[in-house]
Structure formats: C-alpha cells, structure tokens
Write an enzyme that holds these catalytic residues in place. Sequence first.
Site, PDB file in Angstrom:
ATOM      1  N   GLU A  97      -3.793   2.500  -1.107  1.00  0.00           N
ATOM      2  CA  GLU A  97      -5.142   2.001  -0.762  1.00  0.00           C
ATOM      3  C   GLU A  97      -5.094   1.168   0.523  1.00  0.00           C
ATOM      4  O   GLU A  97      -5.998   1.251   1.367  1.00  0.00           O
ATOM      5  CB  GLU A  97      -5.705   1.166  -1.915  1.00  0.00           C
ATOM      6  N   HIS A 155       0.993   0.066  -0.393  1.00  0.00           N
ATOM      7  CA  HIS A 155       0.138   0.697  -1.414  1.00  0.00           C
ATOM      8  C   HIS A 155      -0.789   1.688  -0.711  1.00  0.00           C
ATOM      9  O   HIS A 155      -1.324   1.384   0.373  1.00  0.00           O
ATOM     10  CB  HIS A 155      -0.664  -0.377  -2.158  1.00  0.00           C
TER      11      HIS A 155
END
Length: 339
Positions: free
Chosen positions: A141, A139
């Site tokens: 993030e 991901h």
Amino acid sequence: MIAAMSETAPTPVTIRLCQPRGFCAGVDRAIQIVVLALKKYGAPVYVRHEIVHNRYVVEGLRDKGAVFIEELGEVPEEHRDRPVVFSAHGVPKSVPKEAESLNLLYLDATCPLVSKVHKQALRHHRRGRHVLLIGHGGHPEVIGTMGQLPDGVVTLVENEEQAAGVDLPLDLALGYVTQTTLSVDDTAGIIRVLEERFPLLEPPAAESICYATTNRQEAVREAAPGTDLFLVVGASNSSNSRRLVEVAERAGAKRALLVQRAGEIPWNELGRLATIGLSAGASAPEIIIDEIIEAFRAHYAVTVDPVVTAVEAEDFPVMRTLRDVELTAADMAFVNGTI
Ligand code: SF4
C-alpha cells in the site's frame, strides 16, 4: 496439560469473540472481483500480488484458476489476452500505464479507501505541499501511495523517531496522509511529533486510517483486558492483523499471538487458560474463526462471549464491467469467507 488429555471434566474457557472482525468491505470486493473475472473470462485470470494478505484466500483462488504474479512482465506472451487484477492494496501509477503499454485488460481491485488516500496525497501535492506519508516501508500500500506522485515529493515516516528526525525546512508547506491499516494510537503519536516540529503541516481532508482498522482495533481494546491469551487470525505480512496483536498486548492480554490456522496454536505452551480473546484481521475469512473455536472445543468446555463494539454496513460495489456476472450461493460463501 490440556484438558482433553485428562480424565476429569474439560476445563471451562470463555472466548471473548470480537465483533467487528475479519473481512472488510475492501477485501470482500477484491475477492469478488477475482471470482467474477474467473466466471466472466474463464481461467486463467492473473492477479498482481496476493489479492489480500491471506494464504487460505490466495490458495482458494488459485484452485479456481487465478495465477498470482508480482510483476506484469510475468504474464506469458500467449496469455496477453487474459485479464489481470490489481490487488486491494493499490498500485503505483506506473502499473496501469505498463498494463496499457502491454495491451493487457486490467481490473483494478484497489480498495476505494486506499484510492481515497491516493487522492488526498495528490491534493496536497497540487496545493504545493511536500507530502509526508506515515506508514511501513515496503508494504504494497505504501509503495502504491508513493507511486501516485513524482519521485522526491513524498517522504515516508515510519515511527516517532523518524518523525523527530525528518530533515526538511521547518517552514516548508507540508501535508500528511497515512497508510489505512496503522495503529490508531501510534499514528496519533507520530502526528503529534510532526505537528510540534512543522507549524505548516496540513492534515488530509479525510481520515486516512480506514473504518475497518479502527473498528477492529476498538473491539480488541475492549475484549483484551484480563485475557490469558489473545488470538488474532491473520498472516504475518498483514499489517492490520499485526496491529491487532499489538493492541491486544497493550490493552492487557497476558499473551497475544498471530495465527493463520488452528493448526498453528501451540497447545502445549498455553498454560492455564480461563479467558481467551479472539479476533481476525481484515483479510482473514470467518471459516478460520469457526475452525479455531472448534479446536478449542476439542480441548476445553467453551463458552463464547461476543464483544460487540460496532456494526458495519459498508459495501463497496465492483466495477461496472463485472456487474452482469451472476454468483452462485457457493461463490458468495467463498467471497464472504464462510467456506
Ligand atoms: S482494511 Fe480498510 S483500506 Fe484495507 S481493504 Fe479493508 S476497508 Fe480497505
């Protein structure tokens, strides 16, 4: 058979509409930064990665002149004077460095709550702790948070099995942080396993899972029990939206589905419906919620029953360089997800 196809009165259906739902302050700010940059500098404005994980928003910005890229090297030579916006998910430290080396003007739309997690990870590191990052591998993030620290000082933990198998000395000084959009319940389970194994494990100085994630999950948990169907508006690559589907299933929805638009609802497979739950991930605009309610009205006699579990007032200001740019009412409606 769906009610609209019969000659009898439409079947009554109650839609439990979760509140809070949809855009959070970080998403709102990120979209605003791209719109403001387009107004200030004109098109094209480059955006590294999908500014937020939502196709409707990305296509809307593309129509206004945003160009989405995955790496800074994709900005053509002749456009090196154009601004580049970094997405709300955050970026590794190497990205602003690369932008500087290419002489690019960059605007960092990282959500302030993601930046806060970066700071907590750095704080652990400064205090001599190895960092455990609880999150989903791959991901953006997670890539951004891992990229705040040198290689080898962060270990990713994705689930309880991995927590049980983390291969580090049991007396090592450790600190953990988490991705902002995780399941509150799953994360508590992972932390429990880690705390049992590592007596020196330190929590972050502030909660990593953000207010928007927590509030949306709480509203779904409240609305889901007894629903025949729970719809979450969101993209399949939106972490917080996928977590809402899991929360709905665990809280007692007979079936939960993630949809990006009303056109994805599998009407012929829905069976008998009396009560539906409806929510939206933090990157999904309100206009899609309206679209879905209207689509149900075409098939059923709909009653909307709001399920309100919190009122949000968070508002994250944009950077100083963009504060002098005026937005029209239409710009604001786009930023707020209502057109
Ligand atoms: S979901 Fe949370 S961390 Fe992510 S942009 Fe929204 S407020 Fe920020």
